[in-house]
Design a protein around this motif. Structure first.
Motif, short mmCIF file in Angstrom:
data_model
loop_
_atom_site.label_atom_id
_atom_site.label_comp_id
_atom_site.label_asym_id
_atom_site.label_seq_id
_atom_site.Cartn_x
_atom_site.Cartn_y
_atom_site.Cartn_z
N ARG A 225 14.53 -1.92 21.63
CA ARG A 225 15.44 -0.78 22.32
C ARG A 225 16.76 -0.99 22.54
O ARG A 225 17.38 -0.17 22.92
N THR A 226 17.49 -2.39 22.63
CA THR A 226 18.56 -2.68 23.04
C THR A 226 19.50 -3.38 21.93
O THR A 226 20.86 -3.16 21.85
N GLN A 227 18.95 -3.60 20.99
CA GLN A 227 19.35 -4.59 19.86
C GLN A 227 20.53 -3.92 18.92
O GLN A 227 21.90 -4.47 18.63
N ALA A 228 20.49 -2.54 18.90
CA ALA A 228 21.42 -1.82 18.08
C ALA A 228 22.74 -1.93 18.89
O ALA A 228 23.85 -1.91 18.27
N TYR A 229 22.51 -1.51 20.17
CA TYR A 229 23.76 -1.46 20.97
C TYR A 229 24.75 -2.61 21.05
O TYR A 229 25.94 -2.53 21.53
N PHE A 230 23.91 -3.92 20.74
CA PHE A 230 24.74 -5.17 21.09
C PHE A 230 24.91 -5.74 19.76
O PHE A 230 25.50 -6.87 19.54
N ALA A 231 24.82 -5.22 18.52
CA ALA A 231 24.79 -5.75 17.21
C ALA A 231 26.26 -6.25 16.77
O ALA A 231 26.54 -7.25 16.35
N LYS A 232 27.30 -5.50 17.33
CA LYS A 232 28.68 -5.82 17.11
C LYS A 232 29.48 -6.57 18.06
O LYS A 232 30.48 -6.82 17.79
N ALA A 233 28.89 -6.95 19.08
CA ALA A 233 29.31 -7.44 20.50
C ALA A 233 29.66 -8.94 19.79
O ALA A 233 28.84 -9.67 19.42
N SER A 234 30.69 -9.47 20.36
CA SER A 234 30.90 -10.89 20.41
C SER A 234 29.83 -11.58 21.60
O SER A 234 30.36 -11.55 22.71
N ASP A 235 29.05 -12.24 21.05
CA ASP A 235 28.29 -12.85 22.24
C ASP A 235 29.07 -13.90 23.17
O ASP A 235 28.69 -13.88 24.37
N LYS A 236 29.79 -14.49 22.54
CA LYS A 236 30.69 -15.31 23.28
C LYS A 236 31.49 -14.76 24.42
O LYS A 236 31.32 -15.14 25.61
N ARG A 237 32.14 -13.54 23.99
CA ARG A 237 32.86 -12.78 24.93
C ARG A 237 32.12 -12.17 26.04
O ARG A 237 32.37 -11.84 27.11
N LEU A 238 30.86 -11.43 25.57
CA LEU A 238 30.12 -10.96 26.36
C LEU A 238 29.45 -11.76 27.46
O LEU A 238 29.51 -11.45 28.77
N ARG A 239 29.21 -13.04 27.06
CA ARG A 239 28.75 -14.09 27.93
C ARG A 239 29.54 -14.17 28.95
O ARG A 239 29.31 -14.35 30.22
N VAL A 240 31.01 -14.48 28.61
CA VAL A 240 32.01 -14.83 29.66
C VAL A 240 32.27 -13.73 30.72
O VAL A 240 32.33 -13.80 31.65
N MET A 241 32.38 -12.28 29.95
CA MET A 241 32.64 -11.19 30.63
C MET A 241 31.76 -10.89 31.73
O MET A 241 31.69 -10.35 32.92
N LEU A 242 30.32 -11.05 31.27
CA LEU A 242 29.30 -10.55 32.09
C LEU A 242 29.10 -11.55 33.31
O LEU A 242 28.67 -11.17 34.38
N ALA A 243 29.12 -12.70 33.25
CA ALA A 243 29.21 -14.04 34.04
C ALA A 243 30.29 -13.85 35.05
O ALA A 243 29.91 -13.80 36.22
N LYS A 244 31.48 -13.11 34.61
CA LYS A 244 32.65 -13.03 35.52
C LYS A 244 32.31 -11.75 36.44
O LYS A 244 32.43 -11.83 37.76
N GLN A 245 31.75 -10.83 35.80
CA GLN A 245 31.44 -9.53 36.45
C GLN A 245 30.34 -9.67 37.32
O GLN A 245 30.42 -9.29 38.71
N PHE A 246 29.18 -10.56 37.19
CA PHE A 246 27.85 -10.61 37.90
C PHE A 246 28.60 -11.59 39.14
O PHE A 246 28.07 -11.34 40.20
N CYS A 247 29.39 -12.50 38.88
CA CYS A 247 29.79 -13.54 39.62
C CYS A 247 30.74 -12.66 40.91
O CYS A 247 30.55 -12.78 42.31
N SER A 248 31.43 -11.67 40.30
CA SER A 248 32.35 -10.90 41.35
C SER A 248 31.50 -9.92 42.13
O SER A 248 31.61 -9.99 43.35
N VAL A 249 30.59 -9.26 41.37
CA VAL A 249 29.43 -8.44 42.37
C VAL A 249 28.80 -8.97 43.16
O VAL A 249 28.18 -8.30 43.97
N THR A 250 28.41 -10.03 42.91
CA THR A 250 27.51 -10.80 43.88
C THR A 250 28.09 -11.56 44.99
O THR A 250 27.61 -12.31 45.91
#
Length: 163
Positions: free
Chosen positions: A75-100
């Motif tokens: 259900r989700t793989q097509a939306y993330f196929a072109k994403a840079s996993d490294k950047r995604l991990r870094v940015m999500l961690a920053k976002q989750f850290c900030s909002v928590t």
């Protein structure tokens, strides 16, 4: 201290001498109070959710599992196929850290800019939320902390859904 003021105080003016000592003692009390407050107050007053996630390490584990899982969920793989996993991990961690309530600052692009060309509908958005819930459960994040993060992220659907 200015030598003129010192001579004036030393010259026998009891009122000036008393005022100077009171002022000096007040300044000392204020300085001590400020020091105590600065050293005992937490960096983030409401970091309970951040701590419930296990801090930066716990958030990174959740993010790592989430990124891995969105790539295998049909259900989700097509939306993330072109994403840079490294950047995604870094940015999500920053976002989750900030909002928590953690000590991080999210400095990435807006949700609208990041998702504008992906044609994400409500079903896809909900699927991503379910994958995130699975990653949080897998990492033992307490249910209350999960809900508090999701409550912070939920309003973003307005910028993420584009279809």
């Amino acid at each position: 201290m200015d030598t003129t003021l010192a001579r004036w105080i030393a010259g026998g003016s009891n009122a000036a001498s008393a005022a100077w000592h009171a002022l000096r003692n007040s300044a000392t009390v204020v300085a001590v109070a400020c020091t105590v407050l600065m050293t005992t107050a937490p960096a983030h007053a409401d970091d309970a959710v951040y701590r419930a996630f296990g801090g930066a390490d716990g958030i990174q584990r959740v993010v790592n599992d989430f990124v891995a899982d969105v790539h295998v969920d049909p259900r989700t793989q097509a939306y993330f196929a072109k994403a840079s996993d490294k950047r995604l991990r870094v940015m999500l961690a920053k976002q989750f850290c900030s909002v928590t309530g953690g000590p991080c600052t999210y400095d990435g692009s807006s949700m609208k800019a990041v998702h504008s060309n992906l044609k994400i509908d409500r079903a896809a958005f909900n699927a991503v939320v379910e994958v995130l819930q699975g990653a949080m459960e897998k990492n033992g994040v307490p249910f209350r902390a999960q809900n508090r993060l999701l409550a912070k992220l939920a309003p973003m659907y307005r910028d993420i859904e584009t279809r």
